[in-house]
Design an enzyme around this catalytic site. Structure first.
Site, PDB file in Angstrom:
ATOM      1  N   HIS A 156       6.777  50.739  21.636  1.00  0.00           N
ATOM      2  CA  HIS A 156       7.382  49.814  20.672  1.00  0.00           C
ATOM      3  C   HIS A 156       6.270  49.313  19.756  1.00  0.00           C
ATOM      4  O   HIS A 156       5.163  49.028  20.232  1.00  0.00           O
ATOM      5  CB  HIS A 156       8.014  48.657  21.439  1.00  0.00           C
ATOM      6  CG  HIS A 156       8.991  47.856  20.637  1.00  0.00           C
ATOM      7  ND1 HIS A 156       8.606  47.092  19.571  1.00  0.00           N
ATOM      8  CD2 HIS A 156      10.333  47.714  20.748  1.00  0.00           C
ATOM      9  CE1 HIS A 156       9.683  46.496  19.057  1.00  0.00           C
ATOM     10  NE2 HIS A 156      10.739  46.868  19.755  1.00  0.00           N
ATOM     11  N   ARG A 174      12.043  43.376  12.103  1.00  0.00           N
ATOM     12  CA  ARG A 174      11.898  44.403  11.057  1.00  0.00           C
ATOM     13  C   ARG A 174      13.244  44.659  10.397  1.00  0.00           C
ATOM     14  O   ARG A 174      13.325  44.832   9.191  1.00  0.00           O
ATOM     15  CB  ARG A 174      11.341  45.696  11.664  1.00  0.00           C
ATOM     16  CG  ARG A 174       9.882  45.591  12.029  1.00  0.00           C
ATOM     17  CD  ARG A 174       9.311  46.928  12.458  1.00  0.00           C
ATOM     18  NE  ARG A 174       9.790  47.353  13.750  1.00  0.00           N
ATOM     19  CZ  ARG A 174      10.439  48.487  13.987  1.00  0.00           C
ATOM     20  NH1 ARG A 174      10.649  49.339  13.002  1.00  0.00           N
ATOM     21  NH2 ARG A 174      10.855  48.793  15.188  1.00  0.00           N
TER      22      ARG A 174
END
Ligand SMILES: Cc1cc2nc3c(=O)[nH]c(=O)nc-3n(C[C@H](O)[C@H](O)[C@H](O)COP(=O)(O)OP(=O)(O)OC[C@H]3O[C@@H](n4cnc5c(N)ncnc54)[C@H](O)[C@@H]3O)c2cc1C
Length: 574
Positions: free
Chosen positions: A236, A257
């Protein structure tokens, strides 16, 4: 060794294990169901850590076909397409079941509909959530429900040690260690589920729950099952960087994001423009994690070896409201996510690979089923955010239904007790011996995996990692841990390392076999996707040897069109 008879034995109590228990109990309330969990019920494993949310198609213009294609595209088209289709078609029903039957409450729009947010790599706003702490809501409700079922027994702080097979190689339950008393227990069952949640904790920096040690993978391997795509480890991109703290690697969720967060390097460049100018920070995890890693390697990282994530331009109020958990987590370490950039870096997060299953969670061993992160094939080369908890609850529920049906009239099998006694003796080897290198070996394993079998790999590095892992395994065999079997954390760490080393060997051998770059697997010596037919890497044991081979991917529902890289460049079969 104590012995106990059950109808169903569930190893692991995350989303997969608990949904299996609840579905089996609903199908037949009198079934004796045992749920074995390394920690406390509802508190252990990664489902509780789910932040961002749960992917399910609920309203147009989203569609099951779009969810299928996003998942396949994210997975580099090496997914098992029938498993993916099962995931996307069952997820909406399971999500509604979580609300209406088990009592979860997810966030709503102002019109009262379930709110769905954008997540990276997805063509529609599909991710259902409870703020940014979705897993706590799911696990609290599921564990309350399990506790209310009189025929479901939780074996807390118990560790699955070995699958119990009968003389014909069929599954007859498992050998379990009660970590509090140090006693071994044989749980005999007519159907057994592996749901121990994988767990790439053999890497230097990891995000997943530290109780996980790929035990399910190691048990499956020792029982002779084939594992698929073990080279596919998801890193990640946004693990916290907190020098000197065990919280390094803990996640800041993908929704940051998705909501428009920016990633910047030391030079203040939004570096994703170099790697995926179209999707920028909303690109898939594999790409963003690798991009960050390359920026750091190129000397453009932050002072503590990360990159910056910045959501402050969304407005402090919005960030505080939408990402309450993340803001608090950062504040605990003196970082202000609402008002400025925070240092993050890649962290080992999820295993896409695992046990080969069919859409009913059956494995190649009669009487043994697998679901959740222990199973492979659903996410292919890269898991999309939001598909993990959907996977564990969908396939856990299916496993519960199928196992409840399977045990009707199924015989109680007699495990090979000699093999279990040998396994118990072998596990106790380090107790009371001297020699204290355990944690040095643990650190060495984590460094080797991070440096040579991590985000960027090549044949030389993988071969060196293989040698190092064999050497660490040899040394672990001679390591002692002080104290007896009861409540002995060092012994548990020794046992964890045994599983992590098995999984490490599988990861390395599979990574060597995949001579291409695809999804999470990047080979510097083969930096492009292979030009031949798509394949899945399989690994199994022959005697004590590890063998790997390739199996062609069946394109039963959609195929990639080689020349066109856009999301539209795929066609759906019927
Ligand atoms: C920080 C974080 C955030 C995430 N956020 C998201 C998200 O927003 N959306 C999403 O879809 N996915 C997310 N995921 C992934 C998701 O958590 C997993 O895909 C999913 O929860 C796995 O479910 P599971 O039931 O297979 O395993 P888990 O929930 O991890 O459960 C495994 C269980 O097995 C037990 N266990 C392990 N070994 C043994 C043993 N030897 N004996 C007995 N019990 C054992 C553990 O104690 C635990 O109870 C996230 C993961 C992490 C780490």
């Amino acid at each position: 060794m104590d012995e106990l008879d059950l109808d169903l034995l569930i190893l692991g109590a995350g989303g997969a294990g608990l949904c299996a228990a609840l579905h089996a109990a609903a199908a037949s309330p009198s079934l004796r169901i045992g749920v074995v969990v390394k920690g406390l019920l509802g508190r252990a494993g990664c489902t509780r850590m789910v932040q961002g949310g749960y992917n399910a198609v609920l309203t147009e213009p989203d569609s099951l076909e779009a969810h299928l294609l996003d998942t396949l595209k994210g997975g580099g088209f090496i997914n098992d397409q029938e498993l993916v289709w099962t995931l996307v078609t069952e997820a909406p029903g399971r999500l509604l079941e979580l609300e209406s039957r088990y009592g979860c409450l997810f966030d709503r729009t102002s019109e009262g509909r379930i709110h769905q947010k954008p997540f990276a790599g997805q063509t529609h706003d599909r991710t259902v959530h409870k703020g940014d702490l979705t897993g706590i809501e799911i696990m609290n409700r599921l564990s309350e429900q399990v506790a209310a079922r009189p025929h479901v027994t939780a074996f807390e702080e118990c560790r699955a040690m070995e699958l119990a097979l009968d003389a014909d190689g069929r599954c007859a339950g498992a050998l379990v260690l009660d970590q509090r008393s140090g006693r071994f227990l044989v749980l005999r069952a007519r159907a057994t589920l592996l749901a121990m949640g994988g767990g790439p904790t053999m890497y230097r920096i990891f995000a997943c729950s530290a109780d996980k040690a790929a035990d399910g993978i190691a048990l499956a391997w020792r029982a002779g099952l084939a594992l698929r795509d073990m080279e596919m480890i998801q890193f990640h991109p946004t693990g916290l960087v907190i020098p000197g703290s065990l919280m390094t690697g803990a996640l800041l969720e993908e929704g940051l994001r998705g909501a428009g967060g920016h990633l910047r390097n030391r030079l203040d460049e939004r570096f994703m423009a170099r790697y995926d100018p179209q999707r920028m920070e909303r690109s898939t995890r594999d790409l963003v994690a690798r991009a960050s890693f390359l920026e750091i390697q190129a000397g453009r990282g932050t002072p503590n070896g990360g990159v910056w994530i910045d959501v402050s331009h969304l407005g402090a109020d919005v960030v505080e409201r939408s990402f309450r958990g993340m803001v608090r987590r950062c504040r605990d370490f003196g970082r202000d996510l609402a008002c400025g950039p925070v240092e993050v870096g890649p962290t080992a997060h999820f295993m896409m690979g695992g046990v080969v299953i069919d859409p009913t969670c059956r494995t190649a061993i009669e009487g043994l089923f697998a679901a959740g992160e222990d199973a492979g094939g659903i996410h292919g080369a890269n898991r999309l955010g939001g598909n993990g908890v959907a996977d564990s609850t969908v396939f856990g529920g299916i496993a519960g239904d199928v196992m409840a049906e399977y045990v009707v009239g199924a015989p109680v099998r007699r495990p090979d007790t000699g093999a279990l006694e040998r396994a118990a003796r072998d596990a106790q080897k380090p107790l009371g011996r001297s020699g204290g290198e355990l944690y040095a070996l643990q650190g060495r394993l984590r460094d080797v995996m991070w440096e040579h079998a991590g985000l960027i790999r090549d044949a030389g590095g993988l071969a060196a990692a293989d040698l190092a892992v064999v050497e660490i395994e040899r040394k672990l065999d001679g390591v002692g841990v002080p104290g007896g079997p009861a409540l002995n954390l060092a012994w548990q760490d020794w046992l964890n390392m045994r599983s992590q080393l098995t999984a490490a060997r599988l990861i390395i051998a599979s990574a060597l076999e995949r001579t291409e770059s695809r999804g999470a697997h990047w080979r510097d010596d083969f930096p492009a996707p292979g030009r031949g037919a798509l394949y899945s890497v399989r690994a199994s044991r022959r005697g004590d040897d590890l063998i790997v081979w390739r199996e062609p991917v069946a394109l039963t529902r959609a195929r990639p069109q080689p020349a066109a890289p856009t999301p539209e460049a795929v066609e759906i079969g019927d």
